[in-house]
Design a protein around this motif. Structure first.
Motif, PDB file in Angstrom:
ATOM      1  N   VAL A   1       0.852  -1.180   0.000  1.00  0.00           N
ATOM      2  CA  VAL A   1       0.000   0.000   0.000  1.00  0.00           C
ATOM      3  C   VAL A   1       0.888   1.229   0.000  1.00  0.00           C
ATOM      4  O   VAL A   1       1.812   1.339   0.807  1.00  0.00           O
ATOM      5  CB  VAL A   1      -0.934   0.015   1.227  1.00  0.00           C
ATOM      6  CG1 VAL A   1      -1.778   1.288   1.234  1.00  0.00           C
ATOM      7  CG2 VAL A   1      -1.826  -1.226   1.233  1.00  0.00           C
ATOM      8  N   ASN A   2       0.614   2.140  -0.905  1.00  0.00           N
ATOM      9  CA  ASN A   2       1.399   3.375  -1.003  1.00  0.00           C
ATOM     10  C   ASN A   2       0.444   4.521  -1.323  1.00  0.00           C
ATOM     11  O   ASN A   2      -0.387   4.395  -2.226  1.00  0.00           O
ATOM     12  CB  ASN A   2       2.464   3.243  -2.098  1.00  0.00           C
ATOM     13  CG  ASN A   2       3.415   4.431  -2.112  1.00  0.00           C
ATOM     14  OD1 ASN A   2       3.658   5.057  -1.084  1.00  0.00           O
ATOM     15  ND2 ASN A   2       3.938   4.753  -3.281  1.00  0.00           N
ATOM     16  N   GLY A   3       0.557   5.597  -0.566  1.00  0.00           N
ATOM     17  CA  GLY A   3      -0.323   6.734  -0.799  1.00  0.00           C
ATOM     18  C   GLY A   3      -1.778   6.430  -0.527  1.00  0.00           C
ATOM     19  O   GLY A   3      -2.665   7.042  -1.119  1.00  0.00           O
ATOM     20  N   GLY A   4      -2.038   5.475   0.356  1.00  0.00           N
ATOM     21  CA  GLY A   4      -3.413   5.144   0.710  1.00  0.00           C
ATOM     22  C   GLY A   4      -4.093   4.174  -0.228  1.00  0.00           C
ATOM     23  O   GLY A   4      -5.265   3.854  -0.030  1.00  0.00           O
ATOM     24  N   HIS A   5      -3.384   3.685  -1.252  1.00  0.00           N
ATOM     25  CA  HIS A   5      -3.989   2.756  -2.207  1.00  0.00           C
ATOM     26  C   HIS A   5      -3.079   1.551  -2.409  1.00  0.00           C
ATOM     27  O   HIS A   5      -1.847   1.677  -2.406  1.00  0.00           O
ATOM     28  CB  HIS A   5      -4.233   3.437  -3.559  1.00  0.00           C
ATOM     29  CG  HIS A   5      -5.221   4.560  -3.496  1.00  0.00           C
ATOM     30  ND1 HIS A   5      -6.583   4.352  -3.393  1.00  0.00           N
ATOM     31  CD2 HIS A   5      -5.050   5.901  -3.505  1.00  0.00           C
ATOM     32  CE1 HIS A   5      -7.209   5.520  -3.343  1.00  0.00           C
ATOM     33  NE2 HIS A   5      -6.294   6.476  -3.410  1.00  0.00           N
ATOM     34  N   ALA A   6      -3.697   0.399  -2.587  1.00  0.00           N
ATOM     35  CA  ALA A   6      -2.921  -0.811  -2.845  1.00  0.00           C
ATOM     36  C   ALA A   6      -2.250  -0.721  -4.207  1.00  0.00           C
ATOM     37  O   ALA A   6      -2.861  -0.317  -5.197  1.00  0.00           O
ATOM     38  CB  ALA A   6      -3.818  -2.037  -2.790  1.00  0.00           C
ATOM     39  N   GLN A   7      -0.981  -1.071  -4.244  1.00  0.00           N
ATOM     40  CA  GLN A   7      -0.210  -1.075  -5.487  1.00  0.00           C
ATOM     41  C   GLN A   7       0.113  -2.494  -5.954  1.00  0.00           C
ATOM     42  O   GLN A   7       0.444  -2.703  -7.123  1.00  0.00           O
ATOM     43  CB  GLN A   7       1.105  -0.310  -5.286  1.00  0.00           C
ATOM     44  CG  GLN A   7       0.924   1.099  -4.764  1.00  0.00           C
ATOM     45  CD  GLN A   7       0.192   1.999  -5.741  1.00  0.00           C
ATOM     46  OE1 GLN A   7       0.430   1.936  -6.941  1.00  0.00           O
ATOM     47  NE2 GLN A   7      -0.711   2.821  -5.230  1.00  0.00           N
ATOM     48  N   GLY A   8       0.038  -3.439  -5.059  1.00  0.00           N
ATOM     49  CA  GLY A   8       0.345  -4.818  -5.403  1.00  0.00           C
ATOM     50  C   GLY A   8       0.106  -5.711  -4.206  1.00  0.00           C
ATOM     51  O   GLY A   8      -0.097  -5.244  -3.081  1.00  0.00           O
ATOM     52  N   THR A   9       0.125  -6.999  -4.442  1.00  0.00           N
ATOM     53  CA  THR A   9      -0.081  -7.967  -3.367  1.00  0.00           C
ATOM     54  C   THR A   9       0.636  -9.249  -3.748  1.00  0.00           C
ATOM     55  O   THR A   9       0.791  -9.545  -4.940  1.00  0.00           O
ATOM     56  CB  THR A   9      -1.590  -8.208  -3.137  1.00  0.00           C
ATOM     57  OG1 THR A   9      -1.780  -8.947  -1.928  1.00  0.00           O
ATOM     58  CG2 THR A   9      -2.227  -8.949  -4.296  1.00  0.00           C
TER      59      THR A   9
ATOM     60  N   ARG B   1      -6.562 -11.485  -5.900  1.00  0.00           N
ATOM     61  CA  ARG B   1      -6.659 -10.066  -5.552  1.00  0.00           C
ATOM     62  C   ARG B   1      -6.086  -9.120  -6.610  1.00  0.00           C
ATOM     63  O   ARG B   1      -6.456  -7.958  -6.681  1.00  0.00           O
ATOM     64  CB  ARG B   1      -5.952  -9.809  -4.215  1.00  0.00           C
ATOM     65  CG  ARG B   1      -6.558 -10.583  -3.043  1.00  0.00           C
ATOM     66  CD  ARG B   1      -5.878 -10.216  -1.734  1.00  0.00           C
ATOM     67  NE  ARG B   1      -6.323 -11.044  -0.629  1.00  0.00           N
ATOM     68  CZ  ARG B   1      -7.382 -10.798   0.130  1.00  0.00           C
ATOM     69  NH1 ARG B   1      -8.122  -9.721  -0.119  1.00  0.00           N
ATOM     70  NH2 ARG B   1      -7.714 -11.599   1.127  1.00  0.00           N
ATOM     71  N   SER B   2      -5.165  -9.605  -7.418  1.00  0.00           N
ATOM     72  CA  SER B   2      -4.367  -8.707  -8.262  1.00  0.00           C
ATOM     73  C   SER B   2      -5.169  -8.006  -9.348  1.00  0.00           C
ATOM     74  O   SER B   2      -4.878  -6.859  -9.704  1.00  0.00           O
ATOM     75  CB  SER B   2      -3.203  -9.471  -8.889  1.00  0.00           C
ATOM     76  OG  SER B   2      -2.260  -9.829  -7.902  1.00  0.00           O
ATOM     77  N   ALA B   3      -6.169  -8.664  -9.927  1.00  0.00           N
ATOM     78  CA  ALA B   3      -6.934  -8.038 -11.009  1.00  0.00           C
ATOM     79  C   ALA B   3      -7.644  -6.787 -10.511  1.00  0.00           C
ATOM     80  O   ALA B   3      -7.701  -5.764 -11.213  1.00  0.00           O
ATOM     81  CB  ALA B   3      -7.935  -9.036 -11.592  1.00  0.00           C
ATOM     82  N   ASP B   4      -8.186  -6.839  -9.311  1.00  0.00           N
ATOM     83  CA  ASP B   4      -8.868  -5.674  -8.760  1.00  0.00           C
ATOM     84  C   ASP B   4      -7.876  -4.547  -8.492  1.00  0.00           C
ATOM     85  O   ASP B   4      -8.173  -3.370  -8.749  1.00  0.00           O
ATOM     86  CB  ASP B   4      -9.596  -6.054  -7.472  1.00  0.00           C
ATOM     87  CG  ASP B   4     -10.368  -4.881  -6.881  1.00  0.00           C
ATOM     88  OD1 ASP B   4     -11.348  -4.441  -7.516  1.00  0.00           O
ATOM     89  OD2 ASP B   4      -9.987  -4.395  -5.799  1.00  0.00           O
ATOM     90  N   ILE B   5      -6.687  -4.886  -8.006  1.00  0.00           N
ATOM     91  CA  ILE B   5      -5.675  -3.856  -7.754  1.00  0.00           C
ATOM     92  C   ILE B   5      -5.230  -3.208  -9.061  1.00  0.00           C
ATOM     93  O   ILE B   5      -5.094  -1.974  -9.152  1.00  0.00           O
ATOM     94  CB  ILE B   5      -4.472  -4.463  -7.002  1.00  0.00           C
ATOM     95  CG1 ILE B   5      -4.894  -4.876  -5.586  1.00  0.00           C
ATOM     96  CG2 ILE B   5      -3.306  -3.480  -6.924  1.00  0.00           C
ATOM     97  CD1 ILE B   5      -3.830  -5.623  -4.805  1.00  0.00           C
TER      98      ILE B   5
END
Length: 401
Positions: free
Chosen positions: A106-114, A136-140
């Motif tokens: 999570v960076n800047g309040g948003h997920a960037q990867g998992t 989870r990745s497609a949604d991110i």
């Protein structure tokens, strides 16, 4: 469809295995769906691998060779846990493996990867069935947070009940991290991670006992201790609690360093029971606060699931705070779902949705960008289109000139 689900939570307690029968109840394009558990169990990780997984989750460095080995060994253990379960129910149509989360970026309040590990090819090979993984990745990639996924289940499950009662219904899942979902009477959904549930409690107990104990069994330590208000105040000042939802987090944010920094800032070292009591109160306050503030109209009730349900001190703390606001607390068991099995049933539902090409809209997903979740590892028996026996050759057409 008979769908087998596999997952290991942020506490790395074990591999949760479930097989559920998921089926449409009518032939419409948007049918009612039923889900019926056929088998549920938890299979322990082998001690050596669990130790390595916890070390990786806690930030231990991995070389490419070390990562490959860990991913493969985890995949094999998922496969070993799945194979007898599939056999007991007479075979399955699809497996869904969430895997073991190592990192949620999570960076800047948003997920960037998992990052979840547990190579699905080993599971497909053991089961002779297709495996959906990396859910989870497609949604991110589409701009969402990829978490929490529980809102998909709860909206489908509770929207009718919320509409009938005329008030929102909240759910809380108490795993390593706590997530809160609120379903409104109009079908609206708010879902986000509120912060730590069991992760910090488990961490300090495990560290203090040299790994002999991995949790506060029955909430005994918390019940024996006194809350250190100075340490609690430092913990509550963590910026994550001040951020507005939707948001997601994990053990990479709430590790033991958070506890150690709060203790250092408070200028004193609480005894273990007092520290556990303080961390239990931290979870109770942040969960209850998230439930109260998630929607303009507070929910009429909260349904709790996850391993934290078995901690009486934690449940008392949450219930006491919410009772002051007229919000009743019950466990999912009272609603027909074992608190230990709900997350496994969620992943079975995710498998059903993805197999039928149904996009999953989470609260943080940008409007119009819901995606079908997961990636499939196929077996020769899997049919996604017209069945061919092979190809006779390949002809290259002339390109555009």
């Amino acid at each position: 469809m008979k769908i087998l689900s596999l997952q290991s939570g942020t506490s790395v307690d074990g591999i949760d295995v479930a097989v559920a029968e998921v089926q449409a109840l009518d032939d419409s394009p948007t049918p009612e769906v039923s889900i019926r558990p056929l088998l549920t169990r938890t299979v322990a990780w082998s001690p050596g691998l669990r130790h390595r997984l916890i070390a990786a989750v806690d930030g231990a460095s991995l070389t490419p060779a070390g990562f490959c080995e860990l991913d493969t060994l985890a995949g094999r253990e998922f496969a070993s846990a799945a194979e007898p379960a599939a056999h007991e129910v007479g075979g399955i149509d699809l497996a869904v493996s969430h895997g073991q989360t190592l990192f949620h970026w999570v960076n800047g309040g948003h997920a960037q990867g998992t990052l979840q590990i547990g190579e699905p090819a080993w599971i497909a090979e053991a089961l002779g069935a297709p495996v959906l993984s990396n859910v989870r990745s497609a949604d991110i990639a589409a701009g969402g947070d990829g978490a929490p996924l529980m809102g998909l289940f709860d909206r489908a499950w509770l929207a009718g009940e919320a509409a009938a009662s005329g008030r929102p219904i909240a759910t809380v899942n108490l795993g390593g991290i706590a997530n809160v979902q609120v379903v409104s009477p109009d079908g609206g959904l708010v879902a986000f991670d509120s912060g730590p549930a069991n992760a910090l409690i488990d961490g300090v107990v495990s560290r203090a006992t040299g790994g002999r104990d991995t949790r506060d069994a029955e909430g005994a330590l918390a019940s024996a201790g006194q809350v250190d208000e100075r340490v609690l105040s430092e913990l509550l000042a963590h910026p994550y609690f001040l951020a507005a939802p939707p948001k997601s987090t994990g053990r990479e944010t709430f590790d033991l360093g958070v506890v150690d920094r709060a203790v250092a800032a408070a200028g004193r070292e609480p005894a273990l029971p007092d520290l556990v009591a303080t961390l239990t109160t931290l979870t109770a306050r942040t969960v209850a606060g998230a439930v109260r503030s998630a929607t303009p109209e507070p929910p009429g009730r909260v349904i709790v699931s996850g391993g934290g349900v078995h901690n009486p001190a934690l449940m008392r703390g949450i219930a006491a705070i919410l009772a002051l606001h007229g919000i009743a607390v019950s466990t999912s068991d009272e609603w027909g779902i074992s608190p230990d099995d709900k997350e496994s049933l969620l992943f079975a539902l995710v498998g059903f949705l993805s197999w039928h090409g149904i996009p999953a809209a989470l609260p943080a997903t940008p409007e119009g960008r819901a995606r079908v979740l997961g990636q499939l590892t196929l077996r020769p028996e899997t049919t996604l289109g017209p069945r061919l026996r092979g190809i006779a050759g390949l002809t290259i057409g002339r390109g555009h000139e």
